[in-house]
Every structure is written in C-alpha cells, then in structure tokens.
Design an enzyme around this catalytic site. Structure first.
Site, PDB file in Angstrom:
ATOM      1  N   SER A  63      82.579  36.498  53.298  1.00 12.87           N
ATOM      2  CA  SER A  63      82.545  35.345  52.403  1.00 12.87           C
ATOM      3  C   SER A  63      81.616  35.459  51.196  1.00 12.87           C
ATOM      4  CB  SER A  63      82.161  34.083  53.181  1.00 12.87           C
ATOM      5  OG  SER A  63      83.286  33.572  53.848  1.00 12.87           O
TER       6      SER A  63
ATOM      7  N   SER B 243      84.582  32.557  51.403  1.00 12.11           N
ATOM      8  CA  SER B 243      84.370  31.139  51.221  1.00 12.11           C
ATOM      9  C   SER B 243      83.369  30.783  50.116  1.00 12.11           C
ATOM     10  CB  SER B 243      83.892  30.503  52.531  1.00 12.11           C
ATOM     11  OG  SER B 243      82.610  30.983  52.878  1.00 12.11           O
TER      12      SER B 243
ATOM     13  N   LYS C 180      75.078  27.594  47.379  1.00  7.18           N
ATOM     14  CA  LYS C 180      76.311  27.256  48.078  1.00  7.18           C
ATOM     15  C   LYS C 180      76.058  25.956  48.842  1.00  7.18           C
ATOM     16  CE  LYS C 180      79.658  29.317  51.340  1.00  7.18           C
ATOM     17  NZ  LYS C 180      79.955  30.495  52.185  1.00  7.18           N
TER      18      LYS C 180
END
Lengths: 95, 488
Positions: B179, B155, B80
């Site tokens: 997330s 997210s 990420k």
C-alpha cells in the site's frame, strides 16, 4: 459457487454484519471467488513446516503490570454515540 | 521568493529554510494555495488543516529565529488518514469513522511534529487500507496526476497523488501488502516500507497487525532517509515495536554500488508482467550493473502462493481487529436498534463499505470452526515457506530487485468488480510483508506516459542498503524528477 446464500448469511451473523438485500448476490459471488482463490493453498506441501508466529521470530514483550495511564474517560467518550453519566448506553440486554 | 517551492524536495527546502531564502509560513501558504487549486480534481485530501498548518509554520519560524530547531523544522508534509491525530478528524477512509476525532496522536505523528514538521492535511485512502486503487474510500476515488482517468493505486493513493502533484513534498503511508510501494510506482514517486517493527504502529489504525508497517512517500530516496530517521525507533506503546538501533540513514546513502549483489527473481518476469514494464525494469537493472553491482538470478519458488496466503492471513487479522467497531464506544451507530445484536449488525453493515465487509467475512470464514486448520494454519505454514525462500535468497544477495507492480496505472473502474484481479496487483510486493522485510519503490521509466516502479527488497533491517541502491539509481536516471504536465 463454493459458498451459497445460507453459508454467507451464517458468516454475516458471526461477523455481526447486516447485509442489505441488494448486497447479497454480489457478496455470495465475490466471496466464493475469494474462497476458490485461496483454496490453492491446499496444494502446498507443508508437512512438518512450523506455522509462522512472527516474521522476525520475536517473542511478545512483557512489561511490569502497573498503572501508566491517567484517567481520560471524558476525552475518550467524546467520540461515543450515546453516553450518560460516564456510561455507554446500549439497548436493553436483560429483560 | 522563488515561485517554484512546490517543485523542491524536502532536502532542498530544508536548505532554503536554513539559508533564509523563504520562511516556513511562505512555504506553507504556497502549498496550501496549490492544494486549494488542485485538490478539487484530485481528491487526494480528506481534511485540509490550513489553520493548524499556518500556526505550526509560525512556531517553526519562531523556533528557527531562536535557534532551537528539529531536523524537519518548518517542512510541510501530509499524513495518511489512518494515523490518529488529536483534534483533527481521522476517518480511515470509512463512513464508520466519518466523525471520529482521536483523543491522542499516533507516535509517527508525534515524532514528526516534535522534529518541527508542518502538517498540511490528512490524505484519502482505501477504506481501512483495504484496496489497491483508492476506489474503496467512502470519500471517493483519488485521481492519478499523470492521467485523471487512472487510479493512483492504493491504499495510500491520496498520499502518493499529493506528492506526485507537488501538493506536498512528502507524505506518510502504511503498507500491509504493498500500500505504499504500489501507489508510489503508479504515481512516479518514491515509497519506502521499513522492516516490520521498525516504525511504531501506535495510533495507526490496525488492519492486519502482523503485516502493517508505517512508511513514507517522497520524491527522492534522500527525503525518505531523512523522514525514516525521525520516524524509526522503539516505542513501548506498540507491543510489536522492536528495540533495534536506528542508524544514520542519510549517511548510508553515500558509498558505491561496487560489489553489491543484486538478486533478480526469475518468476518476476514470467507472464503477468507487462512487457514494456519489464523492459523498463531490465534497463534499470543494467544501470545498477554499470555501477558495479553484480546481478544474480535468484528463485522465490513459492511466489505464486504469496497472494492467496495474504488473503487468508490479512482478512483473518482484519476480522479480529475490526471487531472493535461496535456502534457503542465510537464510530457509526445505527438508528433505532431493536436490540443489541441489531445495533451491532446494522452499525457495522451501514458503517463499512463492500470491500471491508468482504474482508471481514473472508476472515470470519477462515477462522471459523472446522476451517481454521485448512485455511489459517495452512496459510501460516506457507507464509513460513515464503519467508524461508527469502532467507535462502538473502544468503547470496544483498538486495532483491524487480518490478513493483505488474502494470502501470490502470483506469478507475477497470478492476474494482473483480477482487482477484485487483488482489494480484500486489503479487510482487506482498512477499515483503509476509516475511517482514523492508521494501521500496523508485521510479524507473514510463510506459505510455505512465510511471513504472523499480522494487528493491532488503533483508531484515536492510533499509540502508535499499536506500543507497535507490539513491544511486536516482542520481543516474532522474526519473524521480519527472513531473506530471498539469502540475509543474
């Protein structure tokens, strides 16, 4: 609306955020909805409840106060928008 | 060489590498080809690190030949874009960090690299991890591999989409309110958020420091266990890292579910939960029961207050954490400022997107003079009540099971205009962050062709139990093996 334009402007100044003119209406509307939403916390009975300081009740760890990092100023300043002689440049703050 | 390397899990790939069926270079090339072929439409990557991946794969193959290898030697994964990576952009999905190259690696990045992992790239995400749909990214929304009109969640949406579309077998993620788990549920992948303090936050760009925790998105619990074993453990560079022994998570997968006490939260099945999702979750609970697990009703009386509590605590911490972006030391800087105040305000006004600005302003408001007690202090008291609800529940059960998300994946554009509707996506996941508990999501069925997730929460340090529970369920259900048609 729980917040008005003046209040939002004051918050923006505190947060050091410039909002564009066309952002204001939406920001006032959505921030008001968020504040209304979190206002329901006021209903909760919390007399004598100790506020949470850490989810696992851990205390902040201490360490010996000694130098552990080597000088990496140049590497760090690679990301700086404006530097000169190892110093960050900002607009004049003292007349 | 087999043509379906992309379809294999990390654990399967490790066996193939060990047997010499293929090399890490071959595997890496195969996946880079898939990224090149598919990412135009998915937008799951911010940066593809093809050259660095090829070099790392070559090193991994050489290390294997020399007999000196880590547990992830030659295995590809993606990070990420919230994890700092030396010499590769780390944008956090923001214009503010559009050109930021970290001078150091995050501990998570370093540990996975030391174990031999090959990094294919950095994945797209909601800006500063603030969002539940990936639509707040400066680099545009990610599409859900199961339906391109839908959001993959957020997210960690890029990580979830990349794993679901078989562009990478595994991804790192971060979870502040759901997330990792919500995008895992919405993309039919496995997502694990460990106990607060389990994995180092060093080099992981901070959003809300008392809630943030790093974890993984994979295609099996077995793979999640493998990665967690490498990532977990004390790190003196993170002041909130907790020194707690790291067990053998892979070994913990075996063992039966007989007698496992599974708590089912009454409030989870109230209105608000899609009926078909509820049915899929109930069926998965019946599967656990058929394996000897004992289902018990439990109560989380303050569940409804978890989202409002979160939207005081998280923005408060975010307003403080994001004050570091000043247009002076790194990040976006506005042109021709009138003075220092103007430099701060315009750099931040231009560098941050609308949702990030709203969160900063919400946080600034709840912490401002005269409002602190009514909002921040009150929220930390309610947070204590929520944690107490979990403590009470875990006196009687080993795991709490329920839905991960109230609905399957929603259409891009559907919720972005109403912050409250968007925030309520995380109603079932936020509690684990507020209480610091480990949680995970594993696929448990489909509704109208879109995946549904089963959410498992354990007590502090209960990763072994939830992993074992999810692993057993996966062996019996096989939902985790389903692949979106366009990505087979």
């Amino acid at each position: 609306m729980s917040l008005d334009k003046d209040q939002v402007q004051r918050i923006a100044v505190l947060a050091r955020l410039r909002l564009a003119d066309d952002e204001f209406g939406e920001t006032v509307d959505k921030l008001s909805r968020i504040v209304d939403f979190v206002d329901q916390l006021g209903q909760a009975a919390t007399d004598n409840v100790v506020p949470m300081a850490h989810p696992l009740d851990e205390a902040q760890r201490l360490r010996v106060d000694e130098v552990t990092e080597s000088d990496s100023r140049d590497a760090i300043q690679e990301n700086a928008p404006l530097v000169e002689n190892g110093l960050y440049l900002v607009p004049k703050v003292i007349e | 060489m087999s043509q379906d390397l992309h379809a294999q899990t990390l654990t399967q790939l490790a066996v193939g590498l060990e047997r010499g069926d293929f090399s890490s270079v071959e595997l890496t090339e195969a996946l880079l080809d898939r990224v090149a072929a598919h990412d135009q439409s998915l937008n799951a990557f911010v940066t593809v690190t093809a050259d660095a991946a090829r070099a790392a794969a070559k090193r991994a193959d050489a290390a294997r030949a020399a007999g000196d290898i880590g547990v992830l030697n030659g295995l590809p994964l993606v990070h990420k874009d919230i994890f700092c990576t030396k010499s590769v952009l780390t944008t956090c999905g923001s214009r503010m960090l559009e050109n930021f190259v970290s001078p150091y690696d995050a501990t998570v990045v370093e540990r996975l690299a030391n174990a031999g992992a090959v990094v294919l790239g950095k994945t797209n995400m909601d800006e500063f991890a603030m969002g539940s749909s990936n639509e707040t990214s400066y680099f545009g929304p990610v599409r859900n591999p199961w339906n391109p009109d839908c959001s993959p969640g957020g997210s960690s949406g890029g990580s979830a989409a990349a794993v679901a579309a078989r562009l990478a077998p595994a991804a790192t993620g971060t979870d502040t309110g759901g997330s990792i788990r919500q995008p895992a549920a919405l993309t039919g992948t496995v997502g694990l958020k460990p106990t607060y303090g389990r994995v180092s936050r060093y080099g992981m760009i901070a959003f809300a420091s008392s809630l943030d925790q790093a974890g993984v998105i994979t295609r099996s619990s077995e793979d999640a266990a493998l990665l967690l074993g490498v990532m977990a453990g004390f790190d003196e560079r993170d002041s909130t890292s907790i020194d707690h022994p790291v067990p053998d998570y892979t070994a913990a997968l075996s063992g039966s579910l007989k007698g496992l006490r599974v708590g089912v939260v009454r409030q989870h099945f109230d209105e608000g939960l899609d009926e078909q999702c509820a049915a899929a979750v109930r069926e998965s609970l019946a599967v656990l029961e058929s394996q000897g697990a004992i289902l018990t009703d439990v109560d989380l009386p303050n569940l409804d207050l978890s989202v409002p509590t979160y939207y005081v605590v998280a923005p408060a911490e975010c307003s403080s954490n994001l004050s570091r972006f000043d247009g002076v030391r790194y990040g976006h800087r506005a042109k021709d400022p009138d003075d220092l105040f103007d430099l701060y305000c315009r750099s931040r006004g231009e560098g941050f997107g609308a949702e990030v600005k709203r969160r900063i302003m919400t946080g600034t408001y709840v912490l401002s003079a005269g409002y602190y007690d009514a909002y921040y202090l009150k929220a930390q008291q309610v947070r204590q009540l929520i944690a107490e609800d979990f403590r009470t529940a875990f006196a009687d059960v080993d795991v709490i099971a329920g839905p991960t998300s109230p609905t399957p994946a929603f259409k891009l554009g559907d919720k972005i205009d109403d912050p409250i509707t968007m925030y309520l996506n995380d109603i079932y996941t936020i509690g684990a962050n507020l209480a610091g508990l480990p949680g995970m999501s594993t696929p448990c069925g489909f509704v109208d062709g879109l995946p549904v997730g089963l959410h498992l929460v354990g007590p502090h340090w209960g990763e072994e139990t939830i992993l074992r529970c999810a692993h057993h369920y996966e062996q019996l259900s096989n939902w985790h093996q389903a692949c979106p048609e366009d990505y087979e």
